[in-house]
Design a protein around this motif. Structure first.
Motif, PDB file in Angstrom:
ATOM      1  N   GLU A  86       0.808  -1.228   0.000  1.00 42.77           N
ATOM      2  CA  GLU A  86       0.000   0.000   0.000  1.00 42.77           C
ATOM      3  C   GLU A  86       0.841   1.277   0.000  1.00 42.77           C
ATOM      4  O   GLU A  86       0.278   2.378   0.012  1.00 42.77           O
ATOM      5  CB  GLU A  86      -0.932  -0.007   1.211  1.00 42.77           C
ATOM      6  CG  GLU A  86      -1.911  -1.171   1.216  1.00 42.77           C
ATOM      7  CD  GLU A  86      -2.654  -1.306   2.525  1.00 42.77           C
ATOM      8  OE1 GLU A  86      -3.666  -0.594   2.698  1.00 42.77           O
ATOM      9  OE2 GLU A  86      -2.213  -2.104   3.387  1.00 42.77           O
ATOM     10  N   PRO A  93       2.852   4.041  -1.842  1.00 40.41           N
ATOM     11  CA  PRO A  93       2.976   4.532  -3.224  1.00 40.41           C
ATOM     12  C   PRO A  93       4.424   4.497  -3.707  1.00 40.41           C
ATOM     13  O   PRO A  93       5.371   4.483  -2.918  1.00 40.41           O
ATOM     14  CB  PRO A  93       2.479   5.983  -3.128  1.00 40.41           C
ATOM     15  CG  PRO A  93       1.657   6.050  -1.878  1.00 40.41           C
ATOM     16  CD  PRO A  93       2.284   5.065  -0.932  1.00 40.41           C
ATOM     17  N   GLY A  94       4.566   4.493  -5.025  1.00 42.61           N
ATOM     18  CA  GLY A  94       5.898   4.585  -5.613  1.00 42.61           C
ATOM     19  C   GLY A  94       6.545   3.255  -5.922  1.00 42.61           C
ATOM     20  O   GLY A  94       7.726   3.217  -6.288  1.00 42.61           O
ATOM     21  N   GLU A 127       6.183   7.298   3.362  1.00 52.38           N
ATOM     22  CA  GLU A 127       6.450   7.720   1.986  1.00 52.38           C
ATOM     23  C   GLU A 127       7.017   9.137   1.931  1.00 52.38           C
ATOM     24  O   GLU A 127       7.671   9.509   0.953  1.00 52.38           O
ATOM     25  CB  GLU A 127       5.184   7.641   1.138  1.00 52.38           C
ATOM     26  CG  GLU A 127       4.119   8.641   1.521  1.00 52.38           C
ATOM     27  CD  GLU A 127       2.968   8.691   0.531  1.00 52.38           C
ATOM     28  OE1 GLU A 127       3.179   9.116  -0.628  1.00 52.38           O
ATOM     29  OE2 GLU A 127       1.849   8.323   0.928  1.00 52.38           O
TER      30      GLU A 127
END
Length: 222
Positions: free
Chosen positions: A97, A99-100, A181
């Motif tokens: 989950e 991002p990136g 993140e």
């Protein structure tokens, strides 16, 4: 001899650090900066490390021991990656989950880190709590056994073990606060999870006397 690509990444980390305001780093990332010595004091688990900007050196504040290059890179990335002030949101998510690229990199992360946790603790989950305690981990109430770790001042991680038996296979996971993140790029998110897994697996070996480190474990550079 350290591999060239890691050396290049380490050098870039020092260059990135020069571009940041030390007072802002200390304020945002909750570390100490000693301006007279040009040194950061960075908590990592239950230890403190000195990042000496003038010497471009990182070492344990207690005994002067230089950690592995992976740990040094994580410390530099923690000091340099952030772009704005963020705070942990006090929730848990899996790597998938984040991002990136979390979903993309999860299969390799499972193979290199999660599988080792399952082998080490999947049939002796109480050992997780003993190993966690040795690096400052606190018991949690998930799964058969679980613990929460303060890796860096703004980066908590959680480890959960579901103990297996003859009918149900053992399982494990590493959980992240979604705010990570903003503090580390995805390669270092994976790196910090692998660093924790590797520390726990090594402690399991020490505490049980049984070799539980998978032959394909790739985090020993940390």
């Amino acid at each position: 001899m350290e591999k060239t690509n890691y050396r290049v990444a380490l050098d870039k980390g020092w260059e990135d650090l020069k571009l940041k305001d030390p007072a802002n780093i200390a304020d945002v990332m909750q570390v100490t900066y000693l301006s007279n010595k040009q040194q950061f004091i960075v908590p990592l688990f239950n230890e403190k490390f000195i990042a000496d900007c003038s010497q471009q050196a990182i070492y344990n504040a207690a005994d002067g021991v230089v950690p592995g290059i992976g740990a040094r890179m994580l410390i530099l990335h923690y000091l340099t990656f952030f772009e704005s002030r963020q705070e942990p949101v006090r929730k848990w998510v899996s790597l998938k989950e984040i991002p990136g690229g979390g979903m993309l990199f999860y299969p390799a992360f499972y193979k290199d880190s999660i599988r080792g946790l399952i082998k080490a603790f999947g049939h002796q989950s109480a050992l997780l709590l003993e190993c966690a305690r040795q690096i400052g981990g606190q018991p949690a109430s998930f799964g058969t056994a679980s613990a929460v770790f303060q890796v860096f001042p703004k980066i908590p991680l959680g480890v959960i073990i579901w103990e297996g038996d003859e009918e149900v296979p053992a399982n494990a996971t590493i959980l992240f606060d979604p705010s990570i993140e903003h503090f580390l790029h995805i390669e270092s998110v994976i790196g910090v999870g692998s660093y924790l897994a590797n520390k726990l697996i090594k402690l399991a070996v020490t505490n049980s006397g049984v070799d539980m480190v998978p032959s394909n474990n790739k985090v020993n550079k940390l």
